[in-house]
Every structure is written in C-alpha cells, then in structure tokens.
Write a protein that holds these residues in place. Structure first.
Motif, mmCIF file in Angstrom:
data_model
loop_
_atom_site.group_PDB
_atom_site.id
_atom_site.type_symbol
_atom_site.label_atom_id
_atom_site.label_comp_id
_atom_site.label_asym_id
_atom_site.label_seq_id
_atom_site.Cartn_x
_atom_site.Cartn_y
_atom_site.Cartn_z
ATOM 1 N N UNK A 240 42.733 32.815 59.525
ATOM 2 C CA UNK A 240 43.625 33.974 59.519
ATOM 3 C C UNK A 240 45.085 33.518 59.462
ATOM 4 N N UNK A 241 45.968 34.287 58.821
ATOM 5 C CA UNK A 241 47.373 33.882 58.674
ATOM 6 C C UNK A 241 48.051 33.521 59.980
ATOM 7 N N UNK A 242 47.807 34.283 61.037
ATOM 8 C CA UNK A 242 48.472 34.004 62.314
ATOM 9 C C UNK A 242 48.055 32.655 62.877
ATOM 10 N N UNK A 243 46.814 32.247 62.626
ATOM 11 C CA UNK A 243 46.343 30.942 63.084
ATOM 12 C C UNK A 243 46.919 29.842 62.206
ATOM 13 N N UNK A 244 46.916 30.054 60.894
ATOM 14 C CA UNK A 244 47.484 29.047 59.975
ATOM 15 C C UNK A 244 48.927 28.736 60.319
ATOM 16 N N UNK A 245 49.662 29.744 60.759
ATOM 17 C CA UNK A 245 51.075 29.557 61.088
ATOM 18 C C UNK A 245 51.262 28.525 62.198
ATOM 19 N N UNK A 246 50.284 28.390 63.078
ATOM 20 C CA UNK A 246 50.389 27.467 64.205
ATOM 21 C C UNK A 246 49.735 26.124 63.914
ATOM 22 N N UNK A 247 49.168 25.969 62.727
ATOM 23 C CA UNK A 247 48.467 24.738 62.381
ATOM 24 C C UNK A 247 49.142 24.036 61.209
ATOM 25 N N UNK A 248 50.470 23.858 61.351
ATOM 26 C CA UNK A 248 51.187 23.015 60.412
ATOM 27 C C UNK A 248 50.814 21.568 60.664
ATOM 28 N N UNK A 249 51.380 20.668 59.911
ATOM 29 C CA UNK A 249 51.042 19.255 60.062
ATOM 30 C C UNK A 249 51.274 18.751 61.474
#
Length: 283
Positions: A240-249
C-alpha cells in the motif's frame, strides 16, 4: 534480589500530552501509548500471526519469533504505516521516517524472560548486523495481548541510555537490576523504545502466550554505519502507498557530512533543542 522485585509502572498513560510524552521518551527512554489498536485490528492481527511460521530462540523453546514480517500482507503489513504512530514519530524526529526492521515475537508459558540489553549496537553485532548501528532509532512494540505481572511484561532500566559509565556499554547484558521497572499495559497498546536504553521482559509465569509485533524506525538523516541488505523492491512495489512511503532505502542518509565551520545561512533558532521544550511542545 529475586526476579520478583521491581518498581511497577502502571500509570494512566492516556493523560500525557505531547510534551510530557516527549520528556518521557527522551529522558526515561521509554513511553507507552495506550489503545493504539482497536479490537477489530487486534482480532485481525492475531488471526494472521497464528499462521506465521516461527522458530525458537537459542536460549529457550518458549520464546519464538518470525523475523522480517513486512511482506506478510494483510493487517501485519498495514500496521507499518499506523497513522497515529507515524504522526507521533514524525513530530519526535522532525524528519521523514525509514523502517529498518519489523519482527514478530511470542513469549509462551515457561519463557524465562529476556535479559537486559540494548538494541543499539554502534559497531554492528552478530545478532543485529549493521541494521542497528544508526545513531537514532525508536522501536515500536505493539502488544497483541495484555501485559500483566505474570505474563512477560516489559521491563526497563530508565535513563540507562544516558549513562557515560562503562557499565552502560551497549554490548553489556544484565540478568536483573535493583532498579528495574515493570511496565504493564492493555492489549493494543505500544511501547515506544529508545533503542539505546537497557530493556527486556519478565518471565511468562501465566497460562497464556504474549504476542508482539516490533517495528524499528529512524529519521532519514540517521543512516547505518555500514551498508545493510536493502528491501526487495519488487515486493515493496506491491505494498500500500502509505507503507511504501516508510520503506525507502535502508542505507539512505539525508545528511550533509561536508558542512563547514561557518556555513552560509545558519539558522538562529531550533525549538526542538530548547531546554524548555518539554513544557512548550504540547498538542
């Protein structure tokens, strides 16, 4: 001293405003935010954790876990971006958030307790690798069951992260401490933990298990000392977008290390450094 001796911290955490929460986290090294998870969320999470394939830790078959649960999907994955948690951590860090680890743990009846330790390992370690060499990190421990004195409650040595003594060496381990604090809480609550404070949990002398999901976050500037294995970006793309936002490199370091002694346009104030900040920073 026996393992039964402790200072009980069972205060009403719901009465703390943000400034008081910040003071508790920065000074004491831990904070409880109650009722972050609804009854419906708890039911979904427990249904999903029941399906996880776990393994026992090296010191007890009664302590089991499943590492790296970020791609499990469902409520487990969605919990990474819990809105209230993310909002709180952004206020604390004043920066973008980066997830560094996400794990599941279950303490079963007969679990002997977790020894006092820190999660901050400045040179890396066999247990944590380089993931926990970041200069700043907070672990969020979501409890899926009630923490009672009998069922593996959290324990901590408050302010231990502030010690400059060799006894505060973050690689030390302690079986117990005369000023240890027991923290109880309702299911759905979370402990926010400065990863440099000495902490653990008490034995499980009850008749049920105690489950926990633990997510470690850092501010974007505070990257690890050495390179760590990054996320599987094909799997991240499915989240989900909100999770992807917190999983940067996980290796990113949004910081200028070439700053000079007198850089141009230096700021003249920094409210988050104010000695008076705990009284000023309210909701």
């Amino acid at each position: 001293m026996t393992t039964e001796e402790y200072i009980l911290d069972d205060r009403d955490w719901s009465k703390l405003g943000f400034g008081e929460q910040l003071r508790q986290l920065e000074l004491e090294g831990y904070l409880v935010i109650p009722d972050l998870l609804s009854a419906g969320q708890l039911a979904r999470l427990k249904a999903e954790t029941a399906r996880l394939e776990t393994r026992a830790v090296d010191y007890s078959p009664r302590q089991r876990g499943c590492p790296a649960v970020q791609f499990c999907g469902g409520a487990i994955t969605e919990l990474i971006a819990h809105p209230r948690t993310a909002e709180f951590l952004r206020k604390v860090f004043g920066d973008d958030l980066v997830l560094m680890s996400y794990d599941y743990a279950r303490s079963e009846p007969g679990h002997p307790g977790v020894s006092f330790h820190t999660d901050g390992q400045p040179y890396g370690s066999a247990i944590f690798g380089a993931k926990h060499t970041c200069p700043v990190m907070i672990r969020v421990l979501y409890y899926l069951d009630d923490l009672t004195p009998e069922v593996s409650p959290f324990r901590v040595i408050p302010r231990s992260h502030l010690s400059l003594h060799a006894e505060g060496n973050p690689y030390n381990r302690y079986d117990r401490h005369p000023e240890q604090v027991m923290v109880t809480a309702r299911a759905g609550s979370a402990v926010f933990l400065n990863y440099k404070v000495f902490h653990g949990n008490f034995p499980n002398r009850g008749d049920r298990a105690r489950e926990m999901l633990a997510a470690a976050f850092r501010p974007a500037w505070a990257g690890p000392l050495a390179e760590v294995e990054d996320w599987d970006w094909d799997e991240v793309a499915k989240l989900p977008p909100a999770v992807r936002e917190l999983m940067g490199g996980r290796n990113q370091r949004q910081v200028d290390i070439d700053v000079g002694n007198k850089p141009a346009n230096m700021r003249l104030e920094a409210p988050a450094l104010n000695p008076s900040r705990w009284g000023e920073m309210q909701d």
